[in-house]
Design a protein around this motif. Sequence first.
Motif, PDB file in Angstrom:
ATOM      1  N   ASP A 398       0.855  -1.193   0.000  1.00 44.33           N
ATOM      2  CA  ASP A 398       0.000   0.000   0.000  1.00 44.33           C
ATOM      3  C   ASP A 398       0.890   1.240   0.000  1.00 44.33           C
ATOM      4  O   ASP A 398       1.472   1.590   1.021  1.00 44.33           O
ATOM      5  CB  ASP A 398      -0.910   0.000   1.237  1.00 44.33           C
ATOM      6  N   GLU A 399       0.990   1.883  -1.141  1.00 42.99           N
ATOM      7  CA  GLU A 399       1.911   3.030  -1.272  1.00 42.99           C
ATOM      8  C   GLU A 399       1.355   4.310  -0.655  1.00 42.99           C
ATOM      9  O   GLU A 399       2.018   5.351  -0.683  1.00 42.99           O
ATOM     10  CB  GLU A 399       2.256   3.274  -2.739  1.00 42.99           C
ATOM     11  N   ASN A 400       0.170   4.247  -0.090  1.00 44.75           N
ATOM     12  CA  ASN A 400      -0.445   5.445   0.497  1.00 44.75           C
ATOM     13  C   ASN A 400      -0.385   5.470   2.023  1.00 44.75           C
ATOM     14  O   ASN A 400      -1.191   6.132   2.669  1.00 44.75           O
ATOM     15  CB  ASN A 400      -1.904   5.552   0.041  1.00 44.75           C
ATOM     16  N   VAL A 401       0.576   4.765   2.608  1.00 47.24           N
ATOM     17  CA  VAL A 401       0.742   4.746   4.065  1.00 47.24           C
ATOM     18  C   VAL A 401       1.722   5.847   4.465  1.00 47.24           C
ATOM     19  O   VAL A 401       2.936   5.738   4.215  1.00 47.24           O
ATOM     20  CB  VAL A 401       1.253   3.376   4.554  1.00 47.24           C
ATOM     21  N   ALA A 402       1.210   6.906   5.079  1.00 51.50           N
ATOM     22  CA  ALA A 402       2.051   8.055   5.434  1.00 51.50           C
ATOM     23  C   ALA A 402       3.178   7.656   6.390  1.00 51.50           C
ATOM     24  O   ALA A 402       4.315   8.137   6.266  1.00 51.50           O
ATOM     25  CB  ALA A 402       1.193   9.154   6.063  1.00 51.50           C
ATOM     26  N   GLN A 403       2.873   6.782   7.347  1.00 49.58           N
ATOM     27  CA  GLN A 403       3.889   6.374   8.325  1.00 49.58           C
ATOM     28  C   GLN A 403       5.063   5.673   7.652  1.00 49.58           C
ATOM     29  O   GLN A 403       6.215   5.804   8.091  1.00 49.58           O
ATOM     30  CB  GLN A 403       3.275   5.448   9.376  1.00 49.58           C
ATOM     31  N   ALA A 404       4.791   4.929   6.583  1.00 43.77           N
ATOM     32  CA  ALA A 404       5.864   4.228   5.871  1.00 43.77           C
ATOM     33  C   ALA A 404       6.823   5.227   5.231  1.00 43.77           C
ATOM     34  O   ALA A 404       8.048   5.074   5.299  1.00 43.77           O
ATOM     35  CB  ALA A 404       5.279   3.300   4.818  1.00 43.77           C
ATOM     36  N   TRP A 405       6.278   6.271   4.610  1.00 44.07           N
ATOM     37  CA  TRP A 405       7.130   7.281   3.978  1.00 44.07           C
ATOM     38  C   TRP A 405       7.899   8.075   5.029  1.00 44.07           C
ATOM     39  O   TRP A 405       9.074   8.415   4.818  1.00 44.07           O
ATOM     40  CB  TRP A 405       6.291   8.213   3.106  1.00 44.07           C
ATOM     41  N   ASN A 406       7.265   8.351   6.162  1.00 43.36           N
ATOM     42  CA  ASN A 406       7.969   9.043   7.249  1.00 43.36           C
ATOM     43  C   ASN A 406       9.160   8.209   7.737  1.00 43.36           C
ATOM     44  O   ASN A 406      10.260   8.729   7.940  1.00 43.36           O
ATOM     45  CB  ASN A 406       7.008   9.309   8.409  1.00 43.36           C
TER      46      ASN A 406
END
Length: 580
Positions: A398-406
């Motif tokens: 899921d490329e829309n996980v904000a925590q992953a990008w953070n």
Amino acid sequence: MISPTKKTTTALLIAISILAIAAYFSSFTNGFTHFDDQVQITENTDIIQLNWQKIKTIFSSTYVGMYQPVSTLFYGLLVGFFGMNPEVFHGFSFLLHLINGWILFSIFKQMNVKESVAVLLTAIFVLHPMQVESVSWASATSNVIFTFFYLGAFWNFIQYGRNKPFSTGTFVLFILACLSKATAVSFPVVIFFYLLIWEKENWLKSIKIISPYLLISLVIGIITIISRESAEHLTDLSLSYTALERILIFCYTLIFYPIQFILPLNLSPFYSFPSKINDSFPIIYYIAPVFVLLFSVLIYRFRKNQFVLFGTAFYLITIAPVLQLIPVGSQIVTDRYIYLSGIGLLLILIPILSAIKSQKVIPIGTLFIAMGLAFYSYNRTQVWESDATIWADVIEKDENVAQAWNNKGILAESIGNFADAERFYSRAIQLNPRYADPYSNRGNVYAKQGKSQAALNDFNQAIALKPNHADALFNRANGFIKVGDYNTALEDLNASLTIQPKADALTNRALIYIQTRKMELAINDLNQAIAMNPRKAQAYYLRGICKYQTIDSRAGCEDFQIAANLGDEASKQALEQYCR
């Protein structure tokens, strides 16, 4: 003489243990991650060099909004005996996981489950890929620890406690489970339904038996809610979702675990709350109530079977605290929540498996199922190798996980890749503009690149979104220190330390006190910083300056020497200049 059946059982249990070692072997060399490990373990000074004072601190503190002093004490003992070694944590967690499987097998036997079925169910528990998160993630070791005490308490209760008004052994193990993780508060309700369904006790006598346990659960529950609220882990879903949407979310969380347990596909270390596209949820959320109704009909159809009825009760009771009735955290579901509650699903399977007449089908099936699960679990352990592999797996699902990008930003920043870090933090902000952490982190990246105003803007935004954001306050204070605004910096550091006492913040506040010639206050802060982190070289260096100028040059040189031994270059120069 050992019977052929006994020999087969022993051989299968040994085979399951060997498969488990093979499945988890590569995870023993995995490192710590920046996924709560830094708060609970690597940067938790309370678990380093344990003493009575630190033990008292552990039992009066929460970590990541959780009150789990017994688990934290285990962390301290592991660090004390073996050092800050991730391999030890992973090995300990795996060993305890294997022991939990053996306890579960004993429970099945006490419930008169056919031996071959008990072995198969134990294999599923030990080797299921959804268990990997609990076993291969250092911070989730608390999940394995509390389950050890929980299963021990349940085994003790059905062995001894059911025939006594009060079982000391069960009660002590239950308290240890609660102090290992608050999820254990479900235990009194589990044994209440065990007494009603399994022992056919009347409900008044059952309530009397569980009343001491309920009192402990109430206390731990109140502590947990307060600590979660103070850590801002309680989420108000009404801000983002309508009442109908919240019902859909609840139904989804209820059926997610049984479906994933049966078909463990598309597993992820992080499952975010649903995003609305064209004001609509993904289709699975609208189907979820249908699945809930279907499961309810099936359970009602087989309600007279003790295993089905008690298994359903066990699952619902143990999963209830994490079903987003009181939304906690930023994940809608997580694999580790099935670690204990999955036992209820295993109990439901018993009538189906017991109906198989062939003596060979279940043992042969056990080996094939165990090998398949072991292979899948082996692949999942690779995901928990490092921060990079964790967040790559999350974004792949899921490329829309904000925590992953953070968290990808934190990883890029740690290796000095500021351009990627800034890009990843910005992506996290784009996905969730109300998420404070990436603002604080991006501000830190701006500060390192000399973009002072951009950094200040981000720190201000993080604090506006989360007024008690200790890191944002600390980072903003550093910016004020650089421009010589010591009064404003002191305000931010005081606020940061009130929220979260840390050696870095104490050291920086001491630096302000040194600049403003308040040496006594500086030394006091530096003493606290060193007590928290005995390897904080800068704290020794600054304390050396204070002592050299105000107390005794020899004492100052001793601190310079300690800091120099820790690799501090400024202290090495001070030794050359002042301590010859």
